[in-house]
Design an enzyme around this catalytic site. Structure first.
Site, PDB file in Angstrom:
ATOM      1  N   HIS A 174      91.073  80.095 127.204  1.00  0.00           N
ATOM      2  CA  HIS A 174      91.991  81.427 127.179  1.00  0.00           C
ATOM      3  C   HIS A 174      92.069  81.781 128.611  1.00  0.00           C
ATOM      4  O   HIS A 174      91.261  82.798 129.036  1.00  0.00           O
ATOM      5  CB  HIS A 174      91.458  82.164 126.307  1.00  0.00           C
ATOM      6  CG  HIS A 174      92.421  83.420 125.769  1.00  0.00           C
ATOM      7  ND1 HIS A 174      92.359  84.593 126.682  1.00  0.00           N
ATOM      8  CD2 HIS A 174      93.200  83.562 125.095  1.00  0.00           C
ATOM      9  CE1 HIS A 174      93.261  85.335 126.279  1.00  0.00           C
ATOM     10  NE2 HIS A 174      93.850  84.858 125.229  1.00  0.00           N
ATOM     11  N   VAL A 222      90.357  84.455 131.039  1.00  0.00           N
ATOM     12  CA  VAL A 222      90.362  85.890 130.765  1.00  0.00           C
ATOM     13  C   VAL A 222      89.595  85.798 129.350  1.00  0.00           C
ATOM     14  O   VAL A 222      89.850  85.064 128.545  1.00  0.00           O
ATOM     15  CB  VAL A 222      91.530  86.607 130.846  1.00  0.00           C
ATOM     16  CG1 VAL A 222      92.716  86.082 129.932  1.00  0.00           C
ATOM     17  CG2 VAL A 222      91.423  88.147 130.503  1.00  0.00           C
ATOM     18  N   GLY A 258      91.577  89.777 124.237  1.00  0.00           N
ATOM     19  CA  GLY A 258      91.465  90.952 123.676  1.00  0.00           C
ATOM     20  C   GLY A 258      90.968  91.201 122.495  1.00  0.00           C
ATOM     21  O   GLY A 258      90.227  92.046 122.215  1.00  0.00           O
ATOM     22  N   CYS A 259      91.323  90.230 121.505  1.00  0.00           N
ATOM     23  CA  CYS A 259      90.852  90.214 120.034  1.00  0.00           C
ATOM     24  C   CYS A 259      89.310  90.182 120.118  1.00  0.00           C
ATOM     25  O   CYS A 259      88.723  90.795 119.076  1.00  0.00           O
ATOM     26  CB  CYS A 259      91.587  89.309 119.271  1.00  0.00           C
ATOM     27  SG  CYS A 259      91.175  87.401 119.719  1.00  0.00           S
ATOM     28  N   ASP A 301      87.246  92.609 117.955  1.00  0.00           N
ATOM     29  CA  ASP A 301      86.028  92.329 117.070  1.00  0.00           C
ATOM     30  C   ASP A 301      84.891  92.727 117.242  1.00  0.00           C
ATOM     31  O   ASP A 301      84.094  93.079 116.373  1.00  0.00           O
ATOM     32  CB  ASP A 301      86.164  90.704 116.764  1.00  0.00           C
ATOM     33  CG  ASP A 301      85.595  90.276 115.708  1.00  0.00           C
ATOM     34  OD1 ASP A 301      86.011  90.299 114.591  1.00  0.00           O
ATOM     35  OD2 ASP A 301      84.358  89.632 115.862  1.00  0.00           O
TER      36      ASP A 301
END
Length: 177
Positions: free
Chosen positions: A71, A77, A80-81, A85
């Protein structure tokens, strides 16, 4: 009554992932690679912005973490999820630590904002959770506000993170979340 632990090592978090914090039937954390923190540095049933509980946890960053390779290739990076989480994981952990039974499921969040990112050169991610509300009847539900920092700079904010704890029977019956 024995005194509650107020911090947890990686080994203790892994044990919670495989066997539940208080044994079978209690909420489990994900295990690697989905466990998104290495330690809980502080957990209390009071304090925080609302006086109803506070949690801090940390993740050590190194360039070999699994998500950097996929990713995005060539532009690594942390997704964001995964940070979001981690905050949900902490709400569920707080509910179980508080003595509630069940299996945790994320139920939503409001006002999620990203203002930075985690890259391989970062050193540490810190999560902070301020518990706003806990309900134990008829649904076990935790609501909290959370932030995520990278190297002491706030980069994610989430309001009204919601996590419920459900019995195995509820989940097997196809409880609509």
């Amino acid at each position: 009554m024995t005194e509650q632990k107020n911090s947890f090592s990686r080994e203790e978090l892994l044990e919670c992932g495989y066997h539940g914090l208080r044994g079978p039937g209690t909420a489990q954390l994900p295990v690697p690679p989905m466990l998104m923190f290495d330690r809980v540095t502080k957990i209390t049933s009071d304090g925080g912005g609302y006086g109803k509980g506070f949690v801090t946890a940390e993740l050590d960053i190194n360039p070999d973490l699994w998500f950097f390779d996929c990713h995005f290739p060539g532009d690594p990076v942390m997704p964001g999820c995964l940070g979001l989480d981690a905050l949900w994981q902490l709400v569920g952990f707080f509910l179980t630590w508080s003595g509630h039974p069940g299996h945790g499921r994320a139920l939503g969040a409001k006002d999620v904002r990203f203002s930075g990112m985690v890259v391989p050169s970062a050193k540490r991610v810190t999560y902070e959770l301020n518990v706003r509300r806990m309900m134990a009847r008829p649904l076990i539900l935790g609501i909290a506000d959370g932030i995520m920092k990278v190297d002491d700079r706030t980069i994610y904010e989430a309001k009204d993170l919601r996590v419920g704890l459900f019995s195995r029977e509820q989940l097997d019956a196809g409880l609509s979340l």
